[in-house]
Design a protein around this motif. Structure first.
Motif, short mmCIF file in Angstrom:
data_model
loop_
_atom_site.label_atom_id
_atom_site.label_comp_id
_atom_site.label_asym_id
_atom_site.label_seq_id
_atom_site.Cartn_x
_atom_site.Cartn_y
_atom_site.Cartn_z
N TRP A 2 -3.61 -2.63 -0.84
CA TRP A 2 -3.61 -1.50 0.20
C TRP A 2 -5.10 -1.44 0.79
O TRP A 2 -4.92 -0.84 2.10
N THR A 3 -5.94 -1.99 0.52
CA THR A 3 -7.29 -2.18 1.31
C THR A 3 -7.19 -2.88 2.34
O THR A 3 -7.77 -2.64 3.64
N VAL A 9 -5.32 -0.48 5.01
CA VAL A 9 -6.24 0.24 5.62
C VAL A 9 -7.08 -0.49 6.66
O VAL A 9 -7.31 0.32 7.79
N ALA A 11 -4.75 -0.94 9.65
CA ALA A 11 -4.35 0.36 10.25
C ALA A 11 -5.39 0.62 11.16
O ALA A 11 -5.33 1.34 12.33
N ARG A 12 -6.75 0.68 10.73
CA ARG A 12 -7.82 0.83 11.61
C ARG A 12 -7.98 -0.30 12.65
O ARG A 12 -8.22 0.37 13.87
N THR A 35 1.53 6.47 6.58
CA THR A 35 2.06 4.95 6.43
C THR A 35 3.42 5.08 5.53
O THR A 35 3.51 5.86 4.55
N GLU A 43 -2.41 11.24 5.42
CA GLU A 43 -3.82 11.45 4.86
C GLU A 43 -4.47 11.65 5.93
O GLU A 43 -4.34 11.03 7.14
N TRP A 99 -8.06 10.42 8.04
CA TRP A 99 -8.71 8.97 8.24
C TRP A 99 -9.72 8.69 7.52
O TRP A 99 -10.43 7.70 7.58
N PRO A 132 -8.61 6.70 3.55
CA PRO A 132 -7.31 6.70 3.11
C PRO A 132 -6.98 5.64 2.33
O PRO A 132 -7.87 4.67 1.86
N ILE A 133 -5.75 5.64 1.67
CA ILE A 133 -5.33 4.88 0.54
C ILE A 133 -3.94 4.11 0.77
O ILE A 133 -3.61 3.18 0.28
N THR A 134 -3.14 4.68 1.58
CA THR A 134 -1.59 4.25 2.10
C THR A 134 -0.84 4.31 1.32
O THR A 134 -1.04 4.68 -0.09
N ARG A 181 -0.68 2.12 -2.07
CA ARG A 181 -2.10 2.04 -3.08
C ARG A 181 -1.24 1.54 -4.63
O ARG A 181 -1.92 1.34 -5.43
#
Length: 286
Positions: free
Chosen positions: A90-91, A94, A97-98, A111, A168, A170, A173-175, A178
């Motif tokens: 999940w990291t 993130v 996504a960024r 997500t 969530e 920004w 976030p954990i998506t 997670r």
């Protein structure tokens, strides 16, 4: 209107430990997976009423050349963005996504998990984005879907299904990746929303955990929402619908209740790794 940045996430052929590794080792697994993806996932994602989303698909960097060539027209079309990784947690999502939305991102990150052998209704993305605005900082499930096995179609109510989403802000976030789709409630409040069927799972020989659930339904009333997916399915006879709802559905519910109790006990005692080991043993025995 609240601006939603929507990222749809799909694992295609990432190396996976646990029971799925046994399935992936089967001869022809990848060829069959591609066929299911092109038959079910691609056309329904292409037909979405809301097109303001980004679809990321994660591939094994060691994918064969023929797979990359098969995917190239879809990438050139702009249908999805391929990312090649040996593992994704999940990291990583993130960070992706960024990188995708940059510093000019909107108000919310949404997500959504999508398996590469499933289909979605034409308004799946639209409904999720509407729900994200109503339920920020929630795990979101469109709880009603369909399950197709052969020429039999079933209507399924699944409050925490695999088509999970997370809406969530920004800042941290954990998506939707997670945790397991049915454990997101450990991290966020849940919005499990009723409505018309939003997703379609196809039962085939390479399913790891999917099985027939729900109650038999007539395909005719769902064809428009899933274009091209149910065209070859004959309308169910009234007698078959009655038999399923009166006899077969209660039996399936009893079976699934027993399985759910067993899974909860294993999770409570040994955690997710223990449940994975049990699934792997069952898969080998099967």
């Amino acid at each position: 209107m609240t601006a939603v940045d929507h990222l749809v996430l799909t694992r295609f052929n990432l190396p996976t430990p646990g029971p799925e590794s046994l399935v992936r080792a089967q001869e022809g697994w990848l060829q069959n997976r591609v066929a299911l993806f092109e038959r079910h996932t691609v056309p329904t994602m292409r037909a979405q009423s809301q097109t303001a989303f980004t679809w990321i698909i994660y591939f094994d960097p060691q994918s064969p050349d023929w797979l990359l060539e098969r995917m190239r027209p879809l990438v050139d079309e702009g249908l999805f963005v391929p990312i090649y990784r040996e593992r994704v947690d999940w990291t990583d999502v993130v960070a992706d996504a960024r990188a995708t939305f940059g510093d000019t991102h909107g108000d919310l990150l949404l997500t959504t998990n999508l398996d590469n052998d499933d289909a979605v209704s034409i308004d799946f993305i639209e409904r999720l984005q509407q729900a994200a605005r109503r339920h920020p900082d929630h795990a979101i499930y469109l709880r009603t879907g369909l399950i197709l096995q052969g020429d039999a179609l079933y209507l399924r109510d699944d409050p925490e299904n695999a088509f999970c989403s997370v809406s969530e802000r920004w800042d941290a976030p954990i998506t939707a990746w997670r945790d397991w789709h049915n454990l997101l409630h450990d991290h966020l409040p849940v919005a499990s929303l009723p409505g018309a069927p939003a997703w379609l799972q196809v039962i085939h020989g390479q399913n790891v955990s999917n099985r027939v659930r729900g109650v038999r339904t007539d395909a005719a009333q769902h064809r428009d929402a899933f274009p091209g997916q149910l065209d070859g399915i004959a309308d169910a006879q009234a007698g078959r619908l009655w038999l399923d709802r009166s006899v077969m559905h209660p039996l399936r519910e009893l079976r699934d209740s027993g399985r759910s109790i067993g899974k909860r006990m294993i999770l409570r005692v040994g955690g997710k790794q223990s449940l994975d080991r049990v699934k792997q043993v069952v898969r080998r025995l099967g």
